[in-house]
Motif scaffolding. Structure first.
Motif, PDB file in Angstrom:
ATOM      1  N   VAL A   1      19.057 -49.963 -17.177  1.00  0.00           N
ATOM      2  CA  VAL A   1      20.507 -50.121 -17.081  1.00  0.00           C
ATOM      3  C   VAL A   1      20.974 -50.891 -18.302  1.00  0.00           C
ATOM      4  O   VAL A   1      20.519 -52.003 -18.560  1.00  0.00           O
ATOM      5  CB  VAL A   1      20.913 -50.882 -15.797  1.00  0.00           C
ATOM      6  N   GLN A   2      21.912 -50.293 -19.064  1.00  0.00           N
ATOM      7  CA  GLN A   2      22.391 -50.934 -20.279  1.00  0.00           C
ATOM      8  C   GLN A   2      23.286 -52.125 -19.969  1.00  0.00           C
ATOM      9  O   GLN A   2      24.199 -52.037 -19.163  1.00  0.00           O
ATOM     10  CB  GLN A   2      23.164 -49.920 -21.133  1.00  0.00           C
ATOM     11  N   LYS A   3      23.021 -53.229 -20.630  1.00  0.00           N
ATOM     12  CA  LYS A   3      23.827 -54.424 -20.440  1.00  0.00           C
ATOM     13  C   LYS A   3      25.238 -54.197 -20.985  1.00  0.00           C
ATOM     14  O   LYS A   3      25.412 -53.566 -22.020  1.00  0.00           O
ATOM     15  CB  LYS A   3      23.187 -55.607 -21.162  1.00  0.00           C
ATOM     16  N   GLY A   4      26.204 -54.748 -20.261  1.00  0.00           N
ATOM     17  CA  GLY A   4      27.584 -54.647 -20.706  1.00  0.00           C
ATOM     18  C   GLY A   4      28.193 -53.301 -20.457  1.00  0.00           C
ATOM     19  O   GLY A   4      29.344 -53.062 -20.762  1.00  0.00           O
ATOM     20  N   ARG A   5      27.426 -52.371 -19.882  1.00  0.00           N
ATOM     21  CA  ARG A   5      27.982 -51.041 -19.651  1.00  0.00           C
ATOM     22  C   ARG A   5      28.149 -50.760 -18.170  1.00  0.00           C
ATOM     23  O   ARG A   5      29.180 -50.350 -17.702  1.00  0.00           O
ATOM     24  CB  ARG A   5      27.081 -49.985 -20.284  1.00  0.00           C
ATOM     25  N   ASN A   6      27.075 -50.962 -17.403  1.00  0.00           N
ATOM     26  CA  ASN A   6      27.146 -50.663 -15.983  1.00  0.00           C
ATOM     27  C   ASN A   6      27.033 -51.895 -15.088  1.00  0.00           C
ATOM     28  O   ASN A   6      27.393 -51.837 -13.935  1.00  0.00           O
ATOM     29  CB  ASN A   6      26.035 -49.680 -15.603  1.00  0.00           C
ATOM     30  N   LYS A   7      26.494 -53.005 -15.641  1.00  0.00           N
ATOM     31  CA  LYS A   7      26.286 -54.164 -14.784  1.00  0.00           C
ATOM     32  C   LYS A   7      27.566 -54.946 -14.564  1.00  0.00           C
ATOM     33  O   LYS A   7      27.761 -55.556 -13.533  1.00  0.00           O
ATOM     34  CB  LYS A   7      25.215 -55.074 -15.386  1.00  0.00           C
TER      35      LYS A   7
ATOM     36  N   ARG B   1      20.280 -41.055  -0.564  1.00  0.00           N
ATOM     37  CA  ARG B   1      19.194 -41.387  -1.482  1.00  0.00           C
ATOM     38  C   ARG B   1      19.723 -41.526  -2.913  1.00  0.00           C
ATOM     39  O   ARG B   1      19.350 -42.453  -3.645  1.00  0.00           O
ATOM     40  CB  ARG B   1      18.113 -40.311  -1.421  1.00  0.00           C
ATOM     41  N   ALA B   2      20.603 -40.601  -3.316  1.00  0.00           N
ATOM     42  CA  ALA B   2      21.190 -40.671  -4.653  1.00  0.00           C
ATOM     43  C   ALA B   2      22.018 -41.945  -4.817  1.00  0.00           C
ATOM     44  O   ALA B   2      21.963 -42.611  -5.857  1.00  0.00           O
ATOM     45  CB  ALA B   2      22.063 -39.445  -4.903  1.00  0.00           C
ATOM     46  N   ARG B   3      22.769 -42.288  -3.765  1.00  0.00           N
ATOM     47  CA  ARG B   3      23.598 -43.499  -3.822  1.00  0.00           C
ATOM     48  C   ARG B   3      22.716 -44.738  -4.011  1.00  0.00           C
ATOM     49  O   ARG B   3      23.045 -45.636  -4.794  1.00  0.00           O
ATOM     50  CB  ARG B   3      24.402 -43.604  -2.524  1.00  0.00           C
ATOM     51  N   GLN B   4      21.588 -44.789  -3.319  1.00  0.00           N
ATOM     52  CA  GLN B   4      20.685 -45.929  -3.439  1.00  0.00           C
ATOM     53  C   GLN B   4      20.087 -46.016  -4.836  1.00  0.00           C
ATOM     54  O   GLN B   4      20.095 -47.087  -5.465  1.00  0.00           O
ATOM     55  CB  GLN B   4      19.568 -45.811  -2.403  1.00  0.00           C
ATOM     56  N   GLU B   5      19.567 -44.897  -5.341  1.00  0.00           N
ATOM     57  CA  GLU B   5      18.910 -44.904  -6.645  1.00  0.00           C
ATOM     58  C   GLU B   5      19.897 -45.206  -7.766  1.00  0.00           C
ATOM     59  O   GLU B   5      19.580 -45.952  -8.704  1.00  0.00           O
ATOM     60  CB  GLU B   5      18.222 -43.560  -6.883  1.00  0.00           C
ATOM     61  N   LEU B   6      21.091 -44.628  -7.693  1.00  0.00           N
ATOM     62  CA  LEU B   6      22.083 -44.885  -8.737  1.00  0.00           C
ATOM     63  C   LEU B   6      22.622 -46.304  -8.629  1.00  0.00           C
ATOM     64  O   LEU B   6      22.959 -46.928  -9.647  1.00  0.00           O
ATOM     65  CB  LEU B   6      23.223 -43.873  -8.644  1.00  0.00           C
TER      66      LEU B   6
ATOM     67  N   ARG C   1      20.844 -48.688 -10.611  1.00  0.00           N
ATOM     68  CA  ARG C   1      21.123 -48.586 -12.045  1.00  0.00           C
ATOM     69  C   ARG C   1      22.527 -49.085 -12.383  1.00  0.00           C
ATOM     70  O   ARG C   1      22.992 -48.923 -13.503  1.00  0.00           O
ATOM     71  CB  ARG C   1      20.985 -47.138 -12.512  1.00  0.00           C
ATOM     72  N   GLY C   2      23.198 -49.652 -11.397  1.00  0.00           N
ATOM     73  CA  GLY C   2      24.523 -50.184 -11.642  1.00  0.00           C
ATOM     74  C   GLY C   2      25.632 -49.164 -11.526  1.00  0.00           C
ATOM     75  O   GLY C   2      26.754 -49.402 -11.988  1.00  0.00           O
ATOM     76  N   ILE C   3      25.356 -48.018 -10.915  1.00  0.00           N
ATOM     77  CA  ILE C   3      26.360 -46.961 -10.757  1.00  0.00           C
ATOM     78  C   ILE C   3      26.762 -46.893  -9.288  1.00  0.00           C
ATOM     79  O   ILE C   3      25.919 -46.782  -8.410  1.00  0.00           O
ATOM     80  CB  ILE C   3      25.800 -45.602 -11.223  1.00  0.00           C
ATOM     81  N   GLN C   4      28.060 -46.940  -9.051  1.00  0.00           N
ATOM     82  CA  GLN C   4      28.565 -46.932  -7.683  1.00  0.00           C
ATOM     83  C   GLN C   4      28.894 -45.512  -7.238  1.00  0.00           C
ATOM     84  O   GLN C   4      29.609 -44.786  -7.946  1.00  0.00           O
ATOM     85  CB  GLN C   4      29.826 -47.798  -7.582  1.00  0.00           C
ATOM     86  N   VAL C   5      28.380 -45.111  -6.091  1.00  0.00           N
ATOM     87  CA  VAL C   5      28.696 -43.817  -5.496  1.00  0.00           C
ATOM     88  C   VAL C   5      29.540 -44.071  -4.251  1.00  0.00           C
ATOM     89  O   VAL C   5      29.094 -44.732  -3.316  1.00  0.00           O
ATOM     90  CB  VAL C   5      27.417 -43.031  -5.133  1.00  0.00           C
ATOM     91  N   ILE C   6      30.772 -43.558  -4.269  1.00  0.00           N
ATOM     92  CA  ILE C   6      31.713 -43.766  -3.166  1.00  0.00           C
ATOM     93  C   ILE C   6      31.861 -42.456  -2.410  1.00  0.00           C
ATOM     94  O   ILE C   6      32.244 -41.434  -2.991  1.00  0.00           O
ATOM     95  CB  ILE C   6      33.087 -44.221  -3.685  1.00  0.00           C
TER      96      ILE C   6
END
Length: 339
Positions: free
Chosen positions: A47-53, A82-87, A90-95
């Motif tokens: 996970v890239q710092k400053g991008r997704n965190k 499962r996709a929501r958990q894995e993403l 990585r700092g990606i929110q699945v709504i």
């Protein structure tokens, strides 16, 4: 423990500077090397710092489903979860917004709610309506929000990809099976769910097309909508078989299949019609086991729920569209001997 650029560099066999240029899309770098580095970083969960965190810059992907109470959605939702958990790792929110029906207003409200939450990508099981078509085209065009359809598709929309079964082809497959079972003669009763459901319509259309082409002596005794209700499925079967002689085939393309066994029991048939159903749910698995149905066509719902958020992640992070416009899941044919 967080993955570092040094770890990615070591695994990719390149320098830290090359990894930095590949991940941030800056500087001169061989495209093939950049793609390989990005793939390794993704596999390692970087996970890239400053991008997704940072919460302000967190990538948000919206998911809109329909028919959330239907048994076939169990596997689709498992894939989405499962996709929501894995993403999320990585700092990606699945709504996720679950729709109960195929009503266009319900779906429009869900999409608009996701817009207000600031999504950058949308995965949707679209209702087949002009209002939904206009909304999705506005998102993909004016708003530059990529759209991926799954399970059901919609014509005339600038979507980036479709993930799901080739439903027309699965209908033709069912027609071939029914032709073999019946010897190509007799009458087939077809039961769908909602006539506004694109998935159902494509299955029925493919089925009828193939019957006309390959089994012209096998007639369609009627196409009835059940609203995915097992009581309605039961009623349709009983009413039709009591009033239309010679039915030796039954094709149910949607939910409510539990009504089939009850109808057969009440009719007290010496020989039931050859029966083909969809989706390997627990109750349908039992229907195959006890001989209520002959064939079941499964569409791999887990993959349909799992893949779309990752496709959107790649589009948003790597700025590249998927190689295939349609990612068709397998048409899996099940019997009591292979469940």
């Amino acid at each position: 423990m967080a993955v570092t650029i040094q770890q990615i560099a070591e695994k990719a066999g390149v320098s830290r500077g090359t990894v930095d240029r590949a991940l941030n899309q800056r500087g001169r770098i061989n495209p093939e090397v950049a793609e390989r580095v990005c793939k390794i970083a993704e596999e390692m969960g970087y996970v890239q710092k400053g991008r997704n965190k940072k919460s302000g810059n967190k990538l948000k992907i919206g998911v809109v489903t329909q028919l959330s109470k239907s048994p076939f959605m169990l596997e689709v939702n498992r894939g989405i979860g499962r996709a929501r958990q894995e993403l999320g790792e990585r700092g990606i929110q699945v709504i996720v917004k679950e729709g109960i029906s195929v009503d266009e207003q319900e779906q429009l409200h869900a999409i608009e709610a996701l817009e207000r939450e600031g999504i950058q990508g949308l995965a949707v099981m679209p209702a087949d309506s002009e209002a939904i078509r206009l909304k999705l085209n506005a998102l993909a065009g004016e708003r530059q929000i990529p759209v991926v359809t799954f399970n059901s598709d919609i014509a005339g929309v600038k979507r980036s990809c479709y993930v799901g079964m080739d439903n027309r082809k699965s209908g033709r497959t069912a027609a071939g099976l029914m032709g073999m079972l019946t010897g190509g003669t007799g009458k087939v009763l077809v039961i769908t769910g909602f006539f506004t459901n694109n998935v159902n319509n494509n299955r029925v259309e493919g089925f009828i097309e193939e019957l006309k082409k390959s089994f012209p002596a096998l007639q369609v005794a009627g196409v009835h909508g059940s609203f995915d209700d097992e009581g309605e499925v039961e009623k349709i079967i009983i009413d039709t078989m009591m009033n239309v002689p010679g039915i030796n085939g039954l094709f149910v393309v949607s939910a409510g299949q539990a009504g089939i066994a009850r109808a057969f029991e009440k009719l007290r048939l010496e020989r039931r019609p050859y029966t083909i159903i969809y989706d390997l749910t627990p109750r349908n698995r039992e229907a195959l086991s006890v001989g209520t149905a002959d064939f079941l066509i499964d569409q791999n719902g887990y993959v349909q729920g799992y893949e779309p958020p990752f496709i959107l992640m790649d589009i948003l992070q790597k700025k590249c569209l998927p190689e295939q416009e349609c990612r068709y899941t397998d048409i899996n044919i099940k019997t009591k001997y292979n469940i």
